[in-house]
Design an enzyme around this catalytic site. Structure first.
Site, PDB file in Angstrom:
ATOM      1  N   ARG A 104      52.612  85.168  90.425  1.00 13.02           N
ATOM      2  CA  ARG A 104      53.261  85.706  89.231  1.00 13.02           C
ATOM      3  C   ARG A 104      54.584  86.272  89.717  1.00 13.02           C
ATOM      4  NH1 ARG A 104      51.201  87.258  84.183  1.00 13.02           N
ATOM      5  NH2 ARG A 104      52.220  89.043  83.193  1.00 13.02           N
ATOM      6  N   HIS A 131      55.508  79.801  81.583  1.00 15.54           N
ATOM      7  CA  HIS A 131      54.163  80.378  81.648  1.00 15.54           C
ATOM      8  C   HIS A 131      53.154  79.289  81.261  1.00 15.54           C
ATOM      9  CE1 HIS A 131      51.107  83.237  81.921  1.00 15.54           C
ATOM     10  NE2 HIS A 131      51.423  84.089  80.956  1.00 15.54           N
ATOM     11  N   GLN A 134      49.343  79.996  80.210  1.00 19.44           N
ATOM     12  CA  GLN A 134      49.180  80.516  78.864  1.00 19.44           C
ATOM     13  C   GLN A 134      49.151  79.390  77.844  1.00 19.44           C
ATOM     14  OE1 GLN A 134      48.771  83.802  77.683  1.00 19.44           O
ATOM     15  NE2 GLN A 134      48.331  82.680  75.801  1.00 19.44           N
ATOM     16  N   ASP A 222      56.130  86.522  70.816  1.00 18.09           N
ATOM     17  CA  ASP A 222      55.897  87.245  72.070  1.00 18.09           C
ATOM     18  C   ASP A 222      56.667  88.555  71.990  1.00 18.09           C
ATOM     19  OD1 ASP A 222      55.138  87.926  74.627  1.00 18.09           O
ATOM     20  OD2 ASP A 222      56.395  86.457  75.640  1.00 18.09           O
TER      21      ASP A 222
END
Length: 302
Positions: A104, A131, A134, A222
């Site tokens: 990450r 990402h 996700q 988001d």
């Protein structure tokens, strides 16, 4: 890389590979843990975090445990990375100890450096540019509730950030229409939109959230302050017209799903009535991170 396969970005893999990962993820979700516990027996996963994590860390740790393996977590404070050791040297060392690495990272170039020098599979747990883990959970969640995502309309409303970029990659690989509604100054890179066009995808960018949401099958957003972005007054003013509330959802289909990768700032980028509403699948999406992660680990390591 001498063994296994990297999972770096959705656009780096073909549609068939991504679909096989999701198929395996569904198998894992439907099976009993006793059936899976020996799949990665004796394997060790390193989790390298330059940024704190809840869902990525727990889902990968639990995934490894349920598949019979183990996970070791490293933060900057726990390793020599915080004292100046290069990612290339860290990759060389970790490759002698573990079977795969999840990172990450603050910068995408850090992920690429790790992948270049690692001799084991590297998985993108999040960077400033994407990402993908996700998105695998999001696609899985959509299809559980509404069937195949191919040909559907997905709306992104908000900052054109790393998750938005992965939605663009996903639109091409999974064959759905993506409408991005973003402020002009916070829009995704024009070159990425051009890439989607050259790939034959249906990805459009607008600066009007209502236009993007019209007739959509799913609306996604988001947080407005991800990846180190400062929560300034001017930034909030730019993004306020893109807040996902009941008024915006009314432009989508009556049964349109709502998704958010979490953590959410309630009543900022999304109204509490939407995230807690009957069409919200936010918690299912968070839960599917575990199963999608299992699919990715299986694809990389077996």
């Amino acid at each position: 890389m001498k063994s296994g396969r990297h999972f770096l970005d959705l656009n780096a893999l073909d549609s068939e590979s991504l679909r096989s990962i999701l198929t395996q993820a569904s198998v894992f979700k439907e099976s009993t843990r006793a059936q899976d516990v020996s799949l990665l027996e004796g394997r060790v996963l390193a989790l390298v975090f330059e940024r704190p994590s809840t869902r990525t860390r727990i889902s990968f740790q639990v995934a490894m445990l349920q598949l019979g393996g183990q996970a070791v977590v490293l933060s900057l404070e726990d390793s020599q990375l915080g004292r100046g050791e290069s990612m290339a040297d860290t990759a060389r060392v970790l490759s002698r100890y573990v079977d795969a690495i999840v990172i990450r990272a603050m910068k995408h170039k850090t992920l690429l450096e790790l992948a270049e020098y690692a001799e084991v599979p590297v998985i993108n747990g999040l960077t400033d540019l994407s990402h993908p883990c996700q998105l695998m959970a999001d696609i899985m969640t959509f299809e559980e509730h509404r069937g195949p995502i191919s040909g559907r309309v997905i709306t992104w409303s908000g900052d054109g950030n790393n998750v938005a970029r992965s939605w663009i990659h996903a639109a091409i690989r999974f064959g759905f229409e993506l409408r991005l509604a973003c402020p002009v100054s916070l829009s995704p890179d024009a070159k990425l939109i051009e890439w989607a066009e050259t790939e034959g995808g249906c990805v459009t960018l607008t600066h009007d959230a209502k236009v993007a949401a019209a007739g959509a099958d799913c609306v996604v957003t988001d947080t407005w302050t991800s990846m180190g972005a400062e929560a300034t007054k001017s930034r909030r003013q730019l993004l306020t017209p893109f807040k996902v509330d009941e008024a915006l959802m009314s432009f989508a289909k009556p049964d349109a799903l709502f998704m958010h990768c979490l953590p959410a700032h309630r009543d900022e980028e999304v109204a509490s009535s939407v995230i807690d509403g009957e069409n919200s699948v936010v918690w299912d999406g968070a839960g599917n991170r575990l199963h999608a992660q299992k699919g990715i680990l299986s694809w990389c390591l077996t």
